[in-house]
Design an enzyme around this catalytic site. Structure first.
Site, PDB file in Angstrom:
ATOM      1  N   THR A 130      68.174 -52.161   1.089  1.00 38.47           N
ATOM      2  CA  THR A 130      68.348 -50.919   1.842  1.00 38.47           C
ATOM      3  C   THR A 130      67.135 -50.005   1.673  1.00 38.47           C
ATOM      4  O   THR A 130      66.684 -49.380   2.634  1.00 38.47           O
ATOM      5  CB  THR A 130      69.630 -50.193   1.377  1.00 38.47           C
ATOM      6  N   ASP A 185      91.693 -67.906   5.111  1.00 40.96           N
ATOM      7  CA  ASP A 185      90.730 -68.093   4.037  1.00 40.96           C
ATOM      8  C   ASP A 185      90.345 -69.564   3.975  1.00 40.96           C
ATOM      9  O   ASP A 185      90.652 -70.334   4.897  1.00 40.96           O
ATOM     10  CB  ASP A 185      91.310 -67.601   2.699  1.00 40.96           C
ATOM     11  N   GLY A 227      88.369 -64.763   5.312  1.00 40.21           N
ATOM     12  CA  GLY A 227      87.943 -64.516   3.942  1.00 40.21           C
ATOM     13  C   GLY A 227      88.900 -63.518   3.301  1.00 40.21           C
ATOM     14  O   GLY A 227      88.514 -62.726   2.429  1.00 40.21           O
ATOM     15  N   ALA A 228      90.155 -63.593   3.734  1.00 37.09           N
ATOM     16  CA  ALA A 228      91.144 -62.562   3.389  1.00 37.09           C
ATOM     17  C   ALA A 228      91.506 -62.548   1.908  1.00 37.09           C
ATOM     18  O   ALA A 228      92.056 -61.569   1.396  1.00 37.09           O
ATOM     19  CB  ALA A 228      92.401 -62.742   4.232  1.00 37.09           C
ATOM     20  N   ALA A 229      91.209 -63.629   1.199  1.00 39.93           N
ATOM     21  CA  ALA A 229      91.584 -63.683  -0.213  1.00 39.93           C
ATOM     22  C   ALA A 229      90.460 -63.179  -1.127  1.00 39.93           C
ATOM     23  O   ALA A 229      90.656 -63.000  -2.328  1.00 39.93           O
ATOM     24  CB  ALA A 229      91.951 -65.120  -0.601  1.00 39.93           C
ATOM     25  N   GLY A 230      89.281 -62.959  -0.556  1.00 45.59           N
ATOM     26  CA  GLY A 230      88.151 -62.505  -1.365  1.00 45.59           C
ATOM     27  C   GLY A 230      88.254 -61.024  -1.690  1.00 45.59           C
ATOM     28  O   GLY A 230      89.146 -60.328  -1.197  1.00 45.59           O
ATOM     29  N   HIS A 279      70.673 -47.989  -8.888  1.00 45.96           N
ATOM     30  CA  HIS A 279      71.786 -48.941  -8.911  1.00 45.96           C
ATOM     31  C   HIS A 279      72.227 -49.217 -10.344  1.00 45.96           C
ATOM     32  O   HIS A 279      71.531 -48.886 -11.295  1.00 45.96           O
ATOM     33  CB  HIS A 279      71.367 -50.268  -8.259  1.00 45.96           C
ATOM     34  N   LYS A 290      72.051 -55.442 -11.304  1.00 50.98           N
ATOM     35  CA  LYS A 290      71.382 -55.876 -10.061  1.00 50.98           C
ATOM     36  C   LYS A 290      70.125 -56.658 -10.428  1.00 50.98           C
ATOM     37  O   LYS A 290      69.352 -56.224 -11.271  1.00 50.98           O
ATOM     38  CB  LYS A 290      71.019 -54.633  -9.240  1.00 50.98           C
ATOM     39  N   GLY A 339      80.481 -59.011   8.060  1.00 52.13           N
ATOM     40  CA  GLY A 339      79.900 -58.318   6.919  1.00 52.13           C
ATOM     41  C   GLY A 339      79.251 -59.275   5.937  1.00 52.13           C
ATOM     42  O   GLY A 339      78.654 -58.846   4.963  1.00 52.13           O
TER      43      GLY A 339
END
Lengths: 250, 250, 250, 250
Positions: A147, A35, A9-12, A136, A140, A77
């Site tokens: 969390t 990706d 997912g290196a391009a995200g 936040h 959202k 992640g």
């Protein structure tokens, strides 16, 4: 000897930030950026010992299985995992050919957020009162944050284990709902404010004293120390681990 | 079965508050109130299993020895103890006739203050930056507070153990000393403000994130939950224990 | 009818952010982007009614004079102005050919920071105690921040005018300088923490009560609402105005 | 020349604290303490120029009329007043025989709380977002607090006057009501925590920046500076004034 790392997912947005962080981290070497469209196999992984997956819910489970098959330990992640999906990863890791492989899936890599949750649960049994306020940005769509719900549940569980009575609350009139959500007996409030990113405050009270634990995530970079920590430690784990706490040894 | 309790210094401000707290606490029974002029012996202690000493530095050590001789476990909130005095208590407790007796001496019984210190030390190794801000009423004669110094030392020790580099600080010009005190490499700031009692804030920072741990003591009653906890747990300890942390099992 | 706007220093970090903000602001039209090498005259300004200068100290004064000559009202965010330079702008604006022109020079466009300073000065006379804590990223070279010094001076002036006694402070021992800088009698503390940007907290205290005014600037975008407000209002001013307060009508 | 003062309700908790505060205040002289059973007339008021009423809702209106008849200016801290009761006081003061008399009725004498409300309303028009969080001890029976409701209304009115759009809020899912009460479009959250007294935090947000105004009342003594200020200033007012703001000249 560096740890060799592949990012899936290196391009995200998150993935490219992870690539930068890995390149700058001492003792880590970025050896592959994959990706959409790239096959996940030994050939494309460039000898990576650890793979980091920041892709999308629809593909992350298949990625993890393929990465384990290719001999990588995996840090995930991407969100959207179910208990059934966890179980399938556990089974995949239990096969003899996956011996020594480990997978760490964490819903939140912000060290301060993970710590806040853990410290709040630790402290909770010493206090008569406890509430959670999360704050936040106003874009959202859900409230309260995942969390905050997890934090409230952790506090409630610690209180139950310590045999504490319910939190004191004499409120008789609250026509407009100002007392907020109640999650496992703990009141949770959600603020939405332009300018904010992701923040949480836990307030604990006794006669004459208060303990406050607050975490502020100002931007995406706040996740990187947690990701780097996970990359460094995942090799010491066994099987499937859920949550960053495990590698924080707390 | 209640735990029977004697209070030494029962007429003082802290002592009388302790008496009230013991009387209201479930499972504790106040059986003796001693003050200046009262002899500390079996006869006057009314069968107390635990004695709480809130007297003055000049007499507290002798009190502790006498209380141990009378068969009590002892909780001490009086300040002014030295390492040599601790050692003499250890030796006194090591004698065969003191078998099974325990003494807990705590410089601070405010649960939230003790927790803040402990949680800050626990979290410190995950953060690049750390500073301490303490805030007190303006009648306090010393700065920074002993608690803030202890907190800074705890943070510094945790950082050293984790092999962290010094906190980043590019300050070149600070003519008026705004960067505050530096205790073991950790900056400590002291605020004095009418209306306040005793407060401390630890701020921990990483790229893009902050963790804040804050403790507020609003009045003397804030010490009572810690005293009651100590009374309940001192019997499970052995020999001399310094600091409330031990009975908080953290 | 839109207000037409030119940005001088349009290729810089602040300048390009201003261009974006002007383009997105209702009722404003960006008609010229000038940078190093561009002549500041009617021809290149594209009919701009208001010019915004975010350049560098070495050229900003000459820019302002040229912009006034070209018929623009001017908003200046560049720093480094001296009282002598202000005076030369006043004289330039006093000439008949500059009739109706106005210049607003502001050292800080963050609305919340300007407001915090103004509100703190307003509230100060009602409180016995006042202190200032500023918190910045650890790459800042000077301490305390200029804003914190200005805030302390404003508080001190308001106290003097109200005839208040000095702030109470019984400190006798402060070996390490934890009480911070003293600016006009007001204590100022500077925290440097990775993850922070620019923050300031003013604490005011009376017996039994505290008022806290805090401002957080998380990034450069925080200056834009102030710049846009200045662009909209500068036409209503006369001559030279220093500080954003004037257009905030507070 | 001192201002002579009578306290009505002098035996009550607030009344007796007021008596102490008047006795300690420079330039004020306590000349009468009245309570249940005492007749309010010239004879019993001992020449008081100003009377302070801290009694109960059932008698305060009659007290005020009697005090005006006896030639006093009046400061009222008793709650429970209605608009109709205000109107009757206005009419009473409009009679020729009441010429020069003034009455100040304030629902809240805590300077920091009154200031927080006033400063929040002043700042509100500069911010896209605004929310209110109030925090009280857990024995309070209503939520949100009257002060929080008044604060939200003041913010809403200031926003309306400035023509601001509604606060941004993308919340689609809030099953448990974590977003709190909505008062005139402003979200209000109520926290109940053992150890707290009365606290309020107003958060205001813009892109990249936040302004926070917080007030803490730690105990009853926090009302005294406001009462003393009112006693000193009430003589300069005319007719009926509601709210402490007027004498704070803000």
């Amino acid at each position: 000897m560096s740890i060799t790392v592949a990012v899936i997912g290196a391009a995200g947005r998150m993935g490219s930030t992870v690539c930068q962080a890995v390149e700058q981290a001492e003792g880590l070497e970025l050896v592959a950026r994959l990706d959409v469209g790239d096959t996940i196999d030994v050939e494309h992984l460039g000898g990576a010992q650890v793979a980091v997956d920041f892709t999308v819910p629809g593909v992350t489970e298949a990625n993890v299985h393929a990465l384990v098959d290719a001999g990588c330990d995996v840090v995930v992640g991407t969100t959207g995992w179910t208990e059934a999906a966890y179980e399938r990863v556990r089974e995949h890791l239990a096969r003899p050919e996956a011996a020594g492989r480990s997978v760490l899936i964490a819903p939140n890599f912000a060290l301060s957020a993970v710590l806040a949750m853990s410290l709040a649960a630790r402290a909770a049994r010493f206090f008569e009162s406890a509430e959670v306020i999360e704050l936040h940005h106003p874009d959202k769509v859900d409230a309260p944050s995942g969390t905050a719900v997890a934090t409230a549940r952790g506090i409630a569980a610690a209180r139950a284990q310590a045999g504490l009575a319910p939190v004191p609350d004499a409120t008789q009139t609250d026509l407009h709902g100002a007392r907020g959500a109640v999650i496992d007996g703990i009141h949770v409030h959600a603020v939405r404010l332009r300018g904010l990113t992701a923040h949480e405050e836990v307030v604990l009270g006794n006669p004459g004293e208060q303990l406050t634990i607050r975490t502020d995530s100002f931007d995406r970079s706040s996740f990187m120390p947690g990701v780097i920590l996970a990359v460094r430690q995942v090799g010491w784990l066994e099987g499937l681990t859920v949550g960053l706490d495990a590698v924080m040894e707390m």
